[in-house]
Design a protein around this motif. Structure first.
Motif, mmCIF file in Angstrom:
data_model
loop_
_atom_site.group_PDB
_atom_site.id
_atom_site.type_symbol
_atom_site.label_atom_id
_atom_site.label_comp_id
_atom_site.label_asym_id
_atom_site.label_seq_id
_atom_site.Cartn_x
_atom_site.Cartn_y
_atom_site.Cartn_z
ATOM 1 N N PHE A 52 0.159 -4.120 2.633
ATOM 2 C CA PHE A 52 1.039 -3.854 1.501
ATOM 3 C C PHE A 52 0.176 -3.372 0.341
ATOM 4 O O PHE A 52 -0.845 -3.981 0.021
ATOM 5 N N ARG A 121 16.987 -5.072 6.830
ATOM 6 C CA ARG A 121 15.982 -5.644 5.945
ATOM 7 C C ARG A 121 15.227 -6.731 6.706
ATOM 8 O O ARG A 121 15.800 -7.435 7.527
ATOM 9 N N LEU A 139 7.806 -11.532 1.325
ATOM 10 C CA LEU A 139 7.742 -10.077 1.453
ATOM 11 C C LEU A 139 9.102 -9.600 1.958
ATOM 12 O O LEU A 139 9.538 -10.010 3.025
ATOM 13 N N THR A 140 9.779 -8.751 1.192
ATOM 14 C CA THR A 140 11.051 -8.178 1.623
ATOM 15 C C THR A 140 10.813 -6.705 1.896
ATOM 16 O O THR A 140 10.428 -5.955 1.008
ATOM 17 N N VAL A 141 11.040 -6.308 3.155
ATOM 18 C CA VAL A 141 10.746 -4.946 3.594
ATOM 19 C C VAL A 141 12.061 -4.221 3.887
ATOM 20 O O VAL A 141 12.899 -4.721 4.627
ATOM 21 N N TYR A 142 12.212 -3.056 3.289
ATOM 22 C CA TYR A 142 13.406 -2.229 3.466
ATOM 23 C C TYR A 142 13.099 -1.118 4.475
ATOM 24 O O TYR A 142 11.938 -0.823 4.731
ATOM 25 N N THR A 147 8.729 -2.086 -0.231
ATOM 26 C CA THR A 147 8.543 -3.521 -0.060
ATOM 27 C C THR A 147 8.444 -4.202 -1.411
ATOM 28 O O THR A 147 7.868 -3.663 -2.347
ATOM 29 N N ASP A 162 6.047 -4.392 -6.365
ATOM 30 C CA ASP A 162 6.835 -3.429 -5.597
ATOM 31 C C ASP A 162 5.887 -2.355 -5.097
ATOM 32 O O ASP A 162 5.064 -1.850 -5.859
ATOM 33 N N LYS A 164 4.585 -0.240 -1.055
ATOM 34 C CA LYS A 164 4.827 0.272 0.291
ATOM 35 C C LYS A 164 4.122 -0.572 1.343
ATOM 36 O O LYS A 164 3.027 -1.071 1.108
ATOM 37 N N LEU A 165 4.749 -0.683 2.484
ATOM 38 C CA LEU A 165 4.163 -1.360 3.632
ATOM 39 C C LEU A 165 3.772 -0.299 4.640
ATOM 40 O O LEU A 165 4.508 0.661 4.873
#
Length: 168
Positions: A52, A121, A139-142, A147, A162, A164-165
């Motif tokens: 991340f 999600r 960690l919340t990944v869209y 992320t 906020d 990127k993963l």
């Protein structure tokens, strides 16, 4: 005159029908792309080897700080995690001579992955500790790889990053 009016109405109606079909096709295409991206993110998460990188930090008081150009990361490799993230906020307990950022290189405990297929999600929760400081990571990944990383610390106010993963 009546025939021209009738022809105009038929043309307008047929144009709207064609436009409606293209909207439905666009919606289906968008959903298919989101599903494809979601499956890709799932494979990255399942590999337990991802990174991340934050673009923004948001303090507990709502201040947003741009992190582009500042090196920062959270790397997960199996059960190990390494983090070097800048910290902006209030520290309740400060160590003298220590780094002001959130830094750890340790094993993760209580690592849990929750997939919300309906919303496409993925939520990852884990705990980490470095010295006397303990961190709770969410960690919340869209689907697009965007992320949100929410960190609660035992010695500092919470902070959100906020970014990127990506695959490690």
């Amino acid at each position: 005159m009546k025939s021209r009016l009738f022809i105009c109405l038929v043309l307008i109606f047929s144009a709207q029908v064609i436009n409606a079909q293209s909207k439905a096709e666009k919606k289906d295409e968008k959903e298919a792309n989101e599903l494809k991206e979601y499956r890709h993110i799932q494979t990255i998460i399942d590999s337990k080897a991802f990174e991340f990188v934050g673009n923004w930090a948001t303090t507990q008081k709502g201040r947003r700080i741009n992190l582009i150009g500042n090196p920062n990361y959270l790397r997960v490799d199996g059960t190990k995690a390494e983090a070097d993230l800048p910290y902006f906020g209030v520290a309740q307990v400060a160590s003298y001579g220590g780094d002001a950022g959130i830094n750890f290189n340790c094993d993760l405990s209580k690592y849990e992955v929750k997939k919300v297929d309906k919303k496409k999600r993925i939520v990852i929760k884990a705990n980490a500790s470095e010295g006397s400081e303990k961190f709770s990571l969410t960690l919340t990944v869209y689907p697009s790889g965007n992320t949100s990383l929410y960190i609660i610390s035992s010695n500092r106010n919470s902070i959100t990053y906020d970014g990127k993963l990506s695959k490690k």
